[in-house]
Design a protein around this motif. Structure first.
Motif: not given
Ligand code: NG1
Length: 364
Positions: A122-137
């Motif tokens: 998280i917070g390293a520039g590896l897009s943990s937020s996009a991974a969470l959004e796409v996994a959730a969707l």
């Protein structure tokens, strides 16, 4: 009948203990690292990310009682809310945002429970937020049998990030998490969403090292860079900087720093287009080195620690090229190295970095 891997069995029984029922659906999505094409996605330009091995996983079931319950295994935190309420900022807000966006798009989504587990830093520039959004969707698509394709998932994920996480991002991260794979780079035109998976240069692979410097100023500086790029495009009379191919006289005549900002975006787009012509690993590495210089000097999003780490990487004999990756102001560096040499390159580079008083870490 095939047996689920032990980690899956374990988490399924944890889901059962948490929610009193087994999961009905499961999905996952990867983090990403961008090889070339930095600060080009919100200028409608070209990017070249790949996915990383780290994943975010989600298991889901209908809740049946009107409540939404989201559990983060990483945080050991359970968030509960009902329709008409909003979860607090944090991991639950991303899932909430995805559900809200699905509904706005016309899909029916019932209250559900989910368990999330991620090894994307998280917070390293590896897009943990996009991974969470796409996994959730993906999980919601499986649970409610939604007729939605991978591009639509990326678009909805991006809108969830903008509208519900408050980050005015481009679409690179969500497209990479939804359509990328770890054996290729995803060449993406962020204006048309035309895309192509391209192989890594022969004999090369990517590594990612964390500089150890947190990306503190990145939100405000990121938004400032966006505004500068928009102003440069407006002064040049084009919809976006992607529409300018040469950093010619009109660009030079822009007031500073808009001239330098525009030059970075224009030359960075060209580097991506050059890279996907099928260049060799050393040529690709040169493009990465030039990208870092441009991010440092023209776009001014580097910091001393990133320059030091990139310098050590670039001087290593097994490294073809290196640069900061992501928005900048701290975070990670990506390097293209000779295939199979990561086990020696990574500790050597981090030891040299430590000798200069910094503490880095291996991310990929
Ligand atoms: P990072 O720093 O990896 O989160 C950000 C943007 C991308 C892109 C890059 C710069 C977010 C969520 N993502 O990536 O869309 O603009 O900066 O190339 O802000």
């Amino acid at each position: 009948m095939s047996r689920a891997p032990s980690s899956q069995r374990l988490s399924a029984s944890h889901f059962q203990r948490l929610f009193g029922r087994p999961p009905e659906a499961a999905a996952e999505a990867p983090g990403r690292v961008n090889l070339l094409g930095e600060h080009t996605d919100y200028n409608e330009g070209f990017v070249l990310p790949t996915t990383i091995p780290q994943l975010t996983r989600i298991e889901l079931a209908r809740s049946g009682d009107g409540h939404y319950r989201y559990y983060s295994a990483n945080l050991d935190q359970l968030v509960t809310y009902r329709d008409g309420e909003e979860p607090p900022p944090g991991f639950a807000r991303y899932v909430y945002g995805c559900i809200q966006m699905l509904r706005e798009t016309g899909f029916q989504v019932e209250p559900c429970t989910c368990r999330i587990n991620s090894d994307v830093p998280i917070g390293a520039g590896l897009s943990s937020s996009a991974a969470l959004e796409v996994a959730a969707l993906r999980g919601l698509r499986a649970l409610f049998r939604l007729a939605i394709d991978d591009v639509a998932i990326a678009k909805i994920a991006q809108q969830a990030e903008i509208r519900y996480a408050g980050v005015h991002c481009g679409i690179m991260d969500q497209m990479a998490a939804s359509l990328g794979d770890a054996r290729h780079m995803l060449f993406l035109d962020t204006r048309t969403l035309e895309r192509r998976l391209v192989p890594f240069p022969d004999g090369a692979e990517a590594i990612v090292l964390d500089s150890g410097v947190p990306r503190k100023l990145s939100d405000s500086a990121y938004n400032l860079r966006r505004r500068e790029c928009e102003e440069a495009a407006q002064r040049l009379g084009v919809p976006a900087l992607r529409d300018i191919q040469e950093a010619g006289d009109a660009v030079k005549a822009l007031p500073p720093p808009l001239d330098r900002r525009a030059r970075h975006v224009i030359t960075e787009d060209r580097r991506v287009l050059e890279a996907v012509r099928g260049v060799s690993a050393p040529e690709f590495g040169e493009l990465m080195n030039a990208s870092h210089a441009s991010l440092r000097d023209d776009f001014e999003v580097s910091v001393p620690a990133l320059d030091v780490l990139v310098g050590i990487l670039q001087a290593h004999p097994w490294v073809f090229g290196a640069r900061l990756t992501g928005a900048g102001f701290g975070g990670a560096c990506v390097a293209l190295i000779a295939q199979g040499m990561g086990a020696s390159v990574k500790p050597q580079v981090l030891a040299a970095y430590a000798d200069l008083g910094y503490r880095g870490a291996v991310l990929v």
